[in-house]
Every structure is written in C-alpha cells, then in structure tokens.
Design an enzyme around this catalytic site. Structure first.
Site, PDB file in Angstrom:
ATOM      1  N   LYS A 268       0.858  -1.196   0.000  1.00 26.58           N
ATOM      2  CA  LYS A 268       0.000   0.000   0.000  1.00 26.58           C
ATOM      3  C   LYS A 268       0.890   1.240   0.000  1.00 26.58           C
ATOM      4  O   LYS A 268       1.695   1.438   0.911  1.00 26.58           O
ATOM      5  CB  LYS A 268      -0.906  -0.014   1.238  1.00 26.58           C
ATOM      6  CG  LYS A 268      -1.748   1.268   1.393  1.00 26.58           C
ATOM      7  CD  LYS A 268      -2.689   1.185   2.595  1.00 26.58           C
ATOM      8  CE  LYS A 268      -3.424   2.518   2.818  1.00 26.58           C
ATOM      9  NZ  LYS A 268      -4.317   2.480   3.996  1.00 26.58           N
ATOM     10  N   ASP A 273      -2.813  10.154   3.462  1.00 22.79           N
ATOM     11  CA  ASP A 273      -4.219   9.740   3.574  1.00 22.79           C
ATOM     12  C   ASP A 273      -4.989  10.746   4.423  1.00 22.79           C
ATOM     13  O   ASP A 273      -4.963  10.686   5.648  1.00 22.79           O
ATOM     14  CB  ASP A 273      -4.304   8.338   4.192  1.00 22.79           C
ATOM     15  CG  ASP A 273      -5.735   7.842   4.316  1.00 22.79           C
ATOM     16  OD1 ASP A 273      -6.634   8.462   3.703  1.00 22.79           O
ATOM     17  OD2 ASP A 273      -5.952   6.831   5.020  1.00 22.79           O
ATOM     18  N   LYS A 280     -10.612  12.675   7.589  1.00 25.67           N
ATOM     19  CA  LYS A 280     -10.200  12.338   8.941  1.00 25.67           C
ATOM     20  C   LYS A 280     -10.188  13.590   9.819  1.00 25.67           C
ATOM     21  O   LYS A 280     -10.037  14.697   9.307  1.00 25.67           O
ATOM     22  CB  LYS A 280      -8.763  11.778   8.916  1.00 25.67           C
ATOM     23  CG  LYS A 280      -8.616  10.416   8.281  1.00 25.67           C
ATOM     24  CD  LYS A 280      -7.160   9.963   8.351  1.00 25.67           C
ATOM     25  CE  LYS A 280      -6.963   8.612   7.693  1.00 25.67           C
ATOM     26  NZ  LYS A 280      -7.620   7.502   8.413  1.00 25.67           N
ATOM     27  N   ASP A 291       1.357   6.280   5.409  1.00 19.74           N
ATOM     28  CA  ASP A 291       0.421   5.327   4.803  1.00 19.74           C
ATOM     29  C   ASP A 291       0.979   4.662   3.535  1.00 19.74           C
ATOM     30  O   ASP A 291       0.284   3.899   2.881  1.00 19.74           O
ATOM     31  CB  ASP A 291      -0.919   6.036   4.514  1.00 19.74           C
ATOM     32  CG  ASP A 291      -2.114   5.120   4.689  1.00 19.74           C
ATOM     33  OD1 ASP A 291      -1.974   4.068   5.323  1.00 19.74           O
ATOM     34  OD2 ASP A 291      -3.195   5.482   4.177  1.00 19.74           O
ATOM     35  N   ARG A 354      -7.663  -0.552   0.645  1.00 19.96           N
ATOM     36  CA  ARG A 354      -8.151  -1.806   0.041  1.00 19.96           C
ATOM     37  C   ARG A 354      -8.496  -1.608  -1.429  1.00 19.96           C
ATOM     38  O   ARG A 354      -8.473  -2.577  -2.190  1.00 19.96           O
ATOM     39  CB  ARG A 354      -9.333  -2.336   0.865  1.00 19.96           C
ATOM     40  CG  ARG A 354     -10.465  -1.359   1.018  1.00 19.96           C
ATOM     41  CD  ARG A 354     -11.412  -1.738   2.142  1.00 19.96           C
ATOM     42  NE  ARG A 354     -10.913  -1.348   3.464  1.00 19.96           N
ATOM     43  CZ  ARG A 354     -11.548  -1.592   4.600  1.00 19.96           C
ATOM     44  NH1 ARG A 354     -12.703  -2.245   4.591  1.00 19.96           N
ATOM     45  NH2 ARG A 354     -11.037  -1.197   5.754  1.00 19.96           N
TER      46      ARG A 354
HETATM   47  N1  BES Z   1      -4.521   4.453   6.643  1.00 27.39           N
HETATM   48  C1  BES Z   1      -5.658   4.157   7.395  1.00 27.39           C
HETATM   49  C2  BES Z   1      -5.398   3.142   8.512  1.00 27.39           C
HETATM   50  C3  BES Z   1      -4.514   3.611   9.639  1.00 27.39           C
HETATM   51  C4  BES Z   1      -5.048   4.231  10.754  1.00 27.39           C
HETATM   52  C5  BES Z   1      -3.159   3.377   9.605  1.00 27.39           C
HETATM   53  C6  BES Z   1      -4.225   4.640  11.781  1.00 27.39           C
HETATM   54  C7  BES Z   1      -2.332   3.775  10.638  1.00 27.39           C
HETATM   55  C8  BES Z   1      -2.867   4.412  11.730  1.00 27.39           C
HETATM   56  C9  BES Z   1      -6.752   3.578   6.496  1.00 27.39           C
HETATM   57  O1  BES Z   1      -6.762   4.051   5.191  1.00 27.39           O
HETATM   58  C10 BES Z   1      -8.062   3.946   7.093  1.00 27.39           C
HETATM   59  O2  BES Z   1      -8.352   5.101   7.161  1.00 27.39           O
HETATM   60  N2  BES Z   1      -8.834   2.941   7.481  1.00 27.39           N
HETATM   61  C11 BES Z   1     -10.111   3.173   8.065  1.00 27.39           C
HETATM   62  C12 BES Z   1     -11.061   2.134   7.535  1.00 27.39           C
HETATM   63  C13 BES Z   1     -12.496   2.363   7.938  1.00 27.39           C
HETATM   64  C14 BES Z   1     -13.041   3.586   7.247  1.00 27.39           C
HETATM   65  C15 BES Z   1     -13.281   1.133   7.556  1.00 27.39           C
HETATM   66  C16 BES Z   1      -9.962   3.037   9.575  1.00 27.39           C
HETATM   67  O3  BES Z   1      -9.226   2.152  10.024  1.00 27.39           O
HETATM   68  O4  BES Z   1     -10.549   3.840  10.281  1.00 27.39           O
HETATM   69 ZN    ZN Z   2      -4.998   4.670   4.454  1.00 23.93          ZN
HETATM   70 MN    MN Z   3      -7.843   5.844   4.977  1.00 26.23          MN
END
Ligand code: BES
Ligand code: ZN
Ligand code: MN
Length: 510
Positions: A268, A273, A280, A291, A354
């Site tokens: 990835k 992000d 966020k 990320d 994903r």
């Molecule tokens: N890059 C993030 C995941 C992440 C969060 C990595 C904190 C490192 C530290 C990912 O793209 C993300 O935002 N995932 C979401 C998925 C959700 C919307 C289903 C998450 O984990 O909140």
């Molecule tokens: Zn992400």
């Molecule tokens: Mn994300």
C-alpha cells in the site's frame, strides 16, 4: 533524496585499543541477584572495579539503559558505555535478539559520536551478526530538514566496530555484509516514511524506486495515470483522482537465474491519507504520511534480496496514490470498477487502501505466483486489536506460518489473526459486487476479507496462496524511541520479509 549517512560496519577479533573510539559499549544484564557485567575486553581489574560499583552507579542492566563512564587508560576510548541487555538466567548468555536491541539502543543513544566499538558478548558469527544488525538499525537519524544550530540534531554514528572472537572468519564476513544490507533496507524504508508528503508523492516515490534500484539486477516499470486508465486499474485511479498529484503503479522485478520459487509482494503506497471526502479529524492526521509504508517495505525487501543475491525471484507491486478531498475526488456512494472487472461501492473514501490493493492483488494474481504477500497500513482496527508494535498476519496457513516464523527469527512482533466467514456479509452492497466497508467489529479482519476477494486463481483453478500483513501499528512509532527503533518511520516488517525470502531460497537449496 536519501541523505542519511550510512554507518560503516566492521569487526575485530582482538585488542580494541587499536581502534580509537568515542565509545566502547560493554553489556550489563539483569541477573537473578542484580546487575551482571558481561564479558568484555576490559582487564580483570577494571572489570572487577566496574562490576562492584554497578549498584551504586544505578546501573540495573535493564534494556535501553545506557550509562557513560570515563574511558580507562588501558583502552583507546573516550567513554565506556554500559548498555543494558535485560534479563538473563543465572549464568546464561544474552539471546541474539537481546544483543540486537542492546547494540541498537546504545548506538542510537550515542548519536553524535563518530566511532563506536561494540564489545557485547558475541562468541560466534551469529551473535556478531545480531550486534552488527542492531548497530546498523540504531545508527539512524532523519535530520534532512533540521538546519544547523548550536545544539542541533545529532547525526547518526558513522562507524560501528563489532568486537568478537569470530571476526575475520568467512561466516563473520557474511554476517557483517548481511547486517549492512538489511540495516540499509530498513533505514531507507524509514526515510521514505519520514519524508514530508509534499516531497514524497506518487511521482517522486516512483522515481525513488527507480533510483534505489540503479545498479542492481532489478527491472522497474512505472504505470502513469494514462496507462492505469487504459489497463483498468480503477481502484488506484479512483483513490488518486482527488489529488493534483496523479497516482502511479510501480512493478519491481528481481529474477535471478537460479530460482525455485516466484514470490509476489503488493504494498500500500498512499503517500498521504486525508481520508478523502470521508475526511479524517485533523488531530494526528500528520501521521498519515506513513500510509505508504507497505509499498516502501516491499520495495526495500526486494532490493535487499537482490543485493544478497538470494535464489528466489521476487516481484513487488507498489500501489501509489494520494487520498485527497477535492472537486474531483471520489464520493461516498460512487461505484468503481477495479482491475479484473469487479465493481465496488465506495461507502467510505477513507477505506482507500483496500481499493488500491485490489488492483495490485489482481495484477499480481494474473502472473500466478507461488506465493502472494501483501503489506499495508490498512486499518486503525489493527492498532485496537494488537497495539502499536505488533503486525497482524492473515491468510492461508501455508503462507502465514512461514511468515510468522520469519518474523520470530527477525525479532519483529507479529501475530496470526483469523478471517471469520460471517464477516463477509457485512461487505454486501445493494448496488455493486461488494462495498468497501463492513461492520465495525473486527475491522482488521473485514479489510483482509475484502482483499481476499481480489486474490485470483491459477489456470488450474487453484487459488494463489496468499497472506496479508497489516502494519498500521508497527510501521510508525508515535512514542519515544526504544531499542533500535527510532521515532516515526520504523521500517517494521522489512526484516521479516528478508528472512522469509532467505528461508524460501534455503528450502530450494536443500
Ligand atoms: N490508513 C488508514 C489506517 C490507519 C489508521 C493506519 C491509523 C495507521 C494508523 C486507512 O486508510 C483507514 O483510514 N482505514 C479506516 C477504515 C475504515 C473507514 C473502515 C480506519 O481504520 O478507520
Ligand atoms: Zn490509508
Ligand atoms: Mn484511509
């Protein structure tokens, strides 16, 4: 671009006085009855003098403790540094992992010194390698954007000399060379992660991959946004469409003449992000420069395999995009077609990893590799489940088992997690083949189940053996430095992947 000065590793078998140094590192362990001064080149008299004052000095031998004493006339060093290695059993020697961490912690804390001699007990090439690897990992500092001030940032140690009776043997030379390759792979990963997203974005990340591969028997192919569109990489394009910096897919190939196995990696590579339209919160959003750690990890692990000349062929797919909110960004409720033709309803633009990984897994599967391993900072849920230091490993047992073994051998915390069937229903979409988010409980597992949908079958109908590693926790250290792990980018999982490839190459030899 990669200006962190690499440490030079060497080893000596006797007389550390011939190597004038800024610091001589000697080990102290937590023994059953208090601190124990470990074997070192100190004279018996000096060793006895130090050993008898450990308690009054406040030295316990705990990991990450570093006590500095003045150098002795008998040694060519300015400082004697007593480094804690942690608990050992009565009369036992520290483990390779304890040595790696102690060496790393000492070298990290001695930043600003030029030459450090490590006199931890390293009777064989194995311990010598562990000390050297720890030193290489500890000799890291990202000072790129610090302007010189009087008490400005200390740069990393320049020369680490490992004191070991095994020095000079072929096994020792091999262990040193391996430590240098592995240490550099981890440190480059850290720098890629640490770079500000204004500097590292898909185009420059792709250039960096080319630059890093220069001079190695490795082929690099870059897909720009036009070629991505022509070839149906709908996931990478959808995530990247909100950014002024267009997405990229990078394929890196190492194919040695002698190779029994074909391994594909997918990483990835979200260079920043924001979450996109599903934006966020601003607090800690800066951490999302990390990320792209999965892509950096699979890239440097592949390059390390090439440098080590491992007899296993490796292909890495780096899925790069910047996830930004804008007038051109994808919206929640959009339906996209990812590579291979499946449609995805994007219910949350922050579940973007994903989407880019779906494209990469599909492209990799088409080449019918013997194993497919993907690495991603995929979910916040991984942190909830496993904390900040442990990677989650999911997928087919035939791949997860050797990966977990490799992680254990490398000293990197990783843990197996299940793919419960019932979570698939949460990803049902009324509109498309699948939605990009499911129910909240088990978020790390649901994300893995989503990825699994894009792992293809071979011509004979068998599924491509696959594993997914969620490194959302260990990739980025938001706390203090510890052991050989610095703040921010850690390079976690690079050493696991290298050990995994070494094991595959070894199996082929046997
Ligand atoms: N890059 C993030 C995941 C992440 C969060 C990595 C904190 C490192 C530290 C990912 O793209 C993300 O935002 N995932 C979401 C998925 C959700 C919307 C289903 C998450 O984990 O909140
Ligand atoms: Zn992400
Ligand atoms: Mn994300």
């Amino acid at each position: 671009m990669f200006s962190n000065r690499e440490v030079t590793l060497s080893a000596i078998a006797k007389d550390p006085r011939k190597t004038p140094s800024d610091a001589l590192v000697v080990g102290v362990a937590v023994g059953p009855d208090g601190p124990v001064l470990l074997e070192s080149p100190l004279s018996p008299r000096s060793a006895e003098a130090i050993a008898s004052t450990l308690r009054s000095l406040g030295v316990t031998g705990a990991a990450d403790q570093l006590h500095r004493l003045p150098g002795l006339p008998e040694l060519g060093t300015d400082v004697i540094a007593l480094a804690g290695v942690g608990k050992i059993d009565d009369g036992a020697a520290p483990s390779a992992e304890q040595l790696r961490r102690a060496a790393g912690s000492a070298v990290r804390q001695l930043a600003g010194s030029d030459t450090v001699v490590l006199a931890l007990p390293a009777p064989t090439a194995e311990e010598l390698g562990a000390v050297a690897e720890g030193a290489a990992l500890g000799a890291y500092a990202y000072t790129e954007h610090k302007t010189a001030t009087q008490d400005g940032p200390k740069s990393n140690v320049r020369r680490a000399v490992v004191y070991s009776p095994a020095a000079g043997t072929t096994a020792a030379d091999d262990a040193l060379a391996r430590a240098a390759v592995v240490g550099s792979a981890v440190n480059v990963t850290r720098t890629l992660v640490n770079m500000p997203p204004s500097q590292l974005y898909p185009e420059t990340f792709a250039e960096a991959a080319r630059e890093l591969a220069k001079g190695l028997p490795v082929k690099v192919t870059v897909w720009d946004e036009k070629r991505l569109a022509k070839e149906g990489f709908g996931g990478i394009l959808a995530v990247g469409q909100g950014s002024a910096r267009p997405p990229r897919l990078v394929k890196v190939e190492y194919a040695p003449a002698k190779s029994a196995r074909r391994v594909h990696f997918v990483g990835k590579g979200i260079t920043f992000d924001t979450g996109g339209i599903s934006i966020k919160p601003s607090a800690q959003m800066d951490q999302m420069k990390s990320d792209m750690a999965g892509a950096a990890t699979v890239l440097t692990a592949l390059l390390a395999a090439a440098r080590l000349g491992l007899g296993v062929s490796v292909t890495a797919w780096l899925c790069m995009a910047e996830n930004m909110p804008s007038g051109t960004a994808q919206r929640p409720a959009d339906v996209i077609t990812v590579r291979g033709g499946k449609t995805v309803e994007v219910l949350n633009t922050d579940a973007e990893g994903r989407l880019v990984m779906a494209d990469g897994l599909s492209a990799a599967s088409d080449e019918e590799p013997d194993v497919l391993v993907d690495v991603a900072t995929l979910t916040g849920a991984a942190l909830i489940a496993l904390g900040t230091r442990t990677a989650g490993v999911m997928g087919d047992d035939a791949v997860t088992r050797p990966l977990l073994d490799a992680a254990a051998a490398a000293g990197e915390p990783a843990w197996p997690m299940p793919l419960p069937e019932e979570l698939r229903a949460g990803l049902d979409s009324p509109t498309a083949d699948i939605a990009n988010i499911g129910d909240r409980p088990g978020g790390m597992l649901t994300a893995a189940i989503f990825l699994h949908e894009f792992v293809g079958a071979r011509a004979d109908g068998s599924a491509v053996p696959w594993a997914h590693v969620d490194i959302a926790g260990p990739a980025f250290n938001t706390g203090s430095a510890y052991g050989h792990t610095p703040k921010q980018g850690t390079g976690a999982t690079v050493r696991t992947l290298v050990a995994y490839l070494e094991a595959l190459a070894g199996e082929a030899d046997a």
